[in-house]
Design a protein around this motif. Structure first.
Motif, short mmCIF file in Angstrom:
data_model
loop_
_atom_site.label_atom_id
_atom_site.label_comp_id
_atom_site.label_asym_id
_atom_site.label_seq_id
_atom_site.Cartn_x
_atom_site.Cartn_y
_atom_site.Cartn_z
N MET A 1 0.83 -1.22 0.00
CA MET A 1 0.00 0.00 0.00
C MET A 1 0.86 1.25 0.00
O MET A 1 0.50 2.26 -0.58
N ARG B 1 -5.12 1.37 14.05
CA ARG B 1 -5.40 2.64 13.41
C ARG B 1 -6.73 2.55 12.67
O ARG B 1 -7.00 1.51 12.10
N PRO B 2 -7.59 3.57 12.68
CA PRO B 2 -7.38 4.93 13.20
C PRO B 2 -7.62 5.09 14.70
O PRO B 2 -7.76 6.21 15.16
N ARG C 1 -4.69 0.63 8.82
CA ARG C 1 -3.39 1.28 9.03
C ARG C 1 -2.89 1.99 7.79
O ARG C 1 -2.12 2.94 7.89
N GLY C 2 -3.31 1.51 6.62
CA GLY C 2 -2.82 2.16 5.41
C GLY C 2 -3.73 3.26 4.91
O GLY C 2 -3.36 4.02 4.03
N VAL C 3 -4.95 3.32 5.44
CA VAL C 3 -5.96 4.18 4.83
C VAL C 3 -6.26 5.42 5.67
O VAL C 3 -6.53 6.48 5.13
N PHE C 4 -6.19 5.28 6.99
CA PHE C 4 -6.64 6.38 7.84
C PHE C 4 -5.49 7.04 8.59
O PHE C 4 -4.56 6.36 9.01
N PRO C 5 -5.61 8.36 8.80
CA PRO C 5 -4.80 8.97 9.86
C PRO C 5 -5.43 8.63 11.21
O PRO C 5 -6.55 8.13 11.26
N ARG C 6 -4.71 8.92 12.24
CA ARG C 6 -5.21 8.62 13.58
C ARG C 6 -6.20 9.67 14.04
O ARG C 6 -6.02 10.86 13.77
N LEU C 7 -7.24 9.25 14.75
CA LEU C 7 -8.19 10.21 15.31
C LEU C 7 -7.61 10.82 16.59
O LEU C 7 -6.60 10.36 17.10
#
Lengths: 347, 362
Positions: free
Chosen positions: A43, A218-219, A304-310
């Protein structure tokens, strides 16, 4: 011994040592760690682990090499830590995570009954109780390490896990109401004609999201946020203690994937695979179970590859104001419509 | 609780923040800089003019080396009155804009990682390599180029550079759309970056913010437009500005500037004249001794305005070289924005300002 016959004893050993016990759960962790690294690397447009193990450019044995490296390392205990709790918590985490696996039925036993290490009609309840012990471990470890980042991470973990246990329990309530049972095997059997993912789609989505938060993926990996609190509650752990924390994490993933498979995807039910079915019907069931587990695992990893952390406040807000109402709506829908589909699941 | 964040911390690099933390809220914020101070201004006084180019390059070596050295050679040229050939001016612009793209891609990658978005980090760092390859062809180095020199540039464009550059820019333009999508279509990204660390235009001007961060607040200020140096007045490009001045604007401002850099590069590659690349036809080997006097030059580097103030007493070494760096001038924004925010916003606000500790301390 234990009031078991010789054959039963052998069977118990196989269950504990091979499947679904030690060997399977360790193998699951190793394969998932390898897959996660390779998959995320793709990814990210990277290559990922490359050299360790057979088959060129696969890096298949990289998790094993990492584990061996961790085992060799010196255990360092911070001088101001509470030594007893600090050393106890990683072991407790790995132990409790592994304990849940004992209550999960993985297939139909050919001789009658279920392929489970310890059968109890209250298995779902037992797993939920084990789940509630996790914040205690994190807060304990974070407090014992006596490090500010650990403490902040532990408190975040406590907030997050407490907030997200409620939607999990609520969305399980829909299934328990429908099947009138806490027995995981019974829940699988109720899905022989139609899976609960179709009857209770909202519950499935709620539990998938809540379980990702529970696993700190993640996220939702806020308690471990590298950029904010370095590594959260396990920051100070090194060597084999860190390895135990990691193992506990992936055991939890194994338990979660199994649980969602059983609750919403019909467990081991599925059409018979010709070749496997001829050897034993149980193998066919196990195949379907593992396939469904793999699907859930990939979905969880993909975050883990798609979202930034909230941020923690956004997370808690969405937990309290979105997931919990959704789970309650699911219960209400279940109660309102149950009379039409209850015959379908054999209640 | 006092929390000392850095200088050993995954995100603060060589900064140290002293936070007053209550649970997850940051009540007070103070910065502590100086961990990378090397005394470059003093070092410059002990070296002849041409030796100082690699020295000042170390102010900001791994991000915008060309932007840094360009300011220095310009101030020396202004003091000594050296004329530089047209082709060298174009080559300087090409190198500076390429380096701006590389630097902004690096900044965008850090924006991604500030909220744990690893995909953004990897993709942008990957594409930055394409631009670095071009700079390798131009100057022979990946990050410390020492490309502009007093009286021109060090090397000419190699054969095939133009076609290669245009091809890579076309590819990069396509990839920019992906990055926009990563920011604008990703709801989680917007939740983390929108309305976080809002810097009002009046505050930005009052605090003396420079560069893309100032423009993200909606102030149209760019040295390339306001006080064109080299040949920037010949190119047709826009100065993008943001609307809200929040972290999202600051992050996407970098992408908009990359777009404009591509526009400039295309024009520069098309218009570049033939001719010599250094002031003296033989290639001057003797470093110039500047006449007694003083000069000031400013350039728009990737992080903002670089200012060089040079005082000469007529000898072969500078009497005093005062450098004003963009990261240092952006520093007052942090305490202004980082009070009474959640702890999770600290890395987001900090990273979107694109600080370089080396740049702050000199």
């Amino acid at each position: 011994m234990l009031g078991l016959s010789f054959v039963e004893l052998i069977e118990l050993f196989i269950k504990v040592l091979i499947f679904p016990g030690t060997l399977f759960s360790l193998l699951f962790s190793i394969i998932v760690i390898w897959f996660e690294r390779k998959f995320l690397a793709r990814m990210h447009l990277r290559i990922g682990p490359l050299h360790v193990g057979p088959f060129n450019r696969l890096g298949l044995f990289q998790p094993i090499a990492d584990f061996l490296k961790l085992v060799q390392k010196e255990i360092i205990t911070p001088s101001r830590a509470n030594k007893f709790l600090y050393d106890l918590m990683p072991m407790l985490a790995a132990f409790l995570s592994a304990l849940s696996i004992a209550f999960i039925p993985y297939a139909l036993d050919p001789s009658g009954g279920y392929w489970v290490i310890f059968y109890t009609p209250l298995s779902l309840l037992v797993i939920l109780v084990i789940l509630t012990a996790k914040p205690f471990i994190m807060v304990g470890a974070g407090w014992a390490a006596n490090n500010k980042y650990c403490t902040i991470g532990a408190l975040r973990a406590a907030f997050q896990l407490l907030a997200y246990e409620i939607p999990i329990v609520l969305s399980l309530a829909g299934i328990v109401i429908a099947t009138r049972s806490f027995d995981l095997a019974r829940i699988v059997e109720a899905q022989s004609s139609v899976w609960f993912i179709i009857l209770q789609p909202i519950g499935f989505i709620v539990i998938l999201i809540a379980m990702m938060a529970e696993l700190l993926r993640r996220p939702f990996d806020i308690p471990l946020a590298e950029q904010e609190v370095v590594f959260g509650w396990p920051t100070e752990y090194t060597g084999v203690q860190f390895a135990l924390v990691m193992v506990a994490e992936y055991f939890d993933l194994c338990v979660t994937a199994s649980l969602i498979t059983i609750l919403f995807l019909g467990g081991w039910s599925g059409p018979a695979i010709p070749l496997l079915h001829d050897i034993s019907p149980m193998l066919s069931g196990i195949f379907w179970f593992l396939l469904k587990m793999a699907v859930i695992t990939v979905i969880v990893i993909m975050g883990r590859g798609v979202f930034p952390r909230l941020r923690i406040d956004q997370l808690l807000e969405s937990g309290w104001t979105v997931l919990i109402p959704l789970a309650i709506i699911q219960i209400l829908i279940t109660l309102a419509t149950a009379q039409w589909w209850l015959p379908l699941i054999g209640v | 609780m006092k929390l000392s964040m850095g200088p050993q911390h995954p995100v603060t690099s060589h900064f140290r923040f002293i936070l007053d933390v209550d649970g997850d809220a940051v009540l007070n914020f103070e910065w502590d800089v100086g961990y990378t101070h090397r005394g470059i201004e003093k070092m410059a006084e002990n070296r002849i003019y041409i030796q100082n180019i690699p020295v000042v390059e170390r102010i900001n070596s791994y991000c915008d080396a060309i932007g840094t050295t360009l300011g220095y050679v310009e101030v020396v040229e202004e003091l000594t009155g050296i004329e530089i050939p047209e082709r060298a001016k174009y080559l300087r612009v090409i190198a500076a804009e390429l380096n701006r793209i590389a630097s902004h891609l690096y900044a965008v990658s850090l924006v991604g990682i500030s909220a744990g978005f690893e995909t953004m980090l990897m993709w942008t760092i990957n594409d930055r390599e394409l631009i670095l390859d071009l700079l390798v062809k131009l100057s022979g180095q990946r990050i410390t180029y020492t490309y502009p020199t007093i009286g021109g540039v060090r090397w000419d464009m190699p054969d095939g550079f133009k076609e290669d550059a245009l091809k890579r820019l076309d590819y990069l333009e396509k990839r920019l759309e992906d990055y926009y999508k990563m920011m604008a279509w990703n709801r989680t990204f917007q939740m983390r970056f929108k309305n976080v660390g809002i810097l009002k235009p009046s505050d930005a001007v009052k605090l003396g913010i420079v560069g893309p961060n100032l423009r993200a607040s909606g102030v149209k200020a760019d040295v390339r437009k306001d006080e064109p140096y080299e040949v920037y007045d010949r190119f047709d490009f826009e100065v993008p500005t943001g609307k809200n001045g929040d972290s999202f604007d600051r992050a996407s401002m970098r992408l908009k500037e990359i777009e404009q850099s591509i526009v400039i590069l295309r024009q520069a590659l098309k218009d570049i004249p033939k001719g010599p690349i250094k002031g003296s036809p033989k290639g001057s080997k003797i470093p110039p001794t500047a006449p007694r006097g003083e000069a000031y030059s400013r350039v728009e580097s990737a992080r903002g305005e670089f200012g060089y103030y040079l005082v000469s007493d007529g000898k072969s070494k500078p009497y005093r070289l005062k450098i004003s760096t963009p990261s240092f001038r952006n520093l007052p924004a942090l305490p202004h924005l980082c009070r009474n925010v959640p702890l999770g916003d600290i890395p987001v606000i900090f990273i979107t300002f694109d600080y370089i500790p080396l740049d702050v301390d000199r």
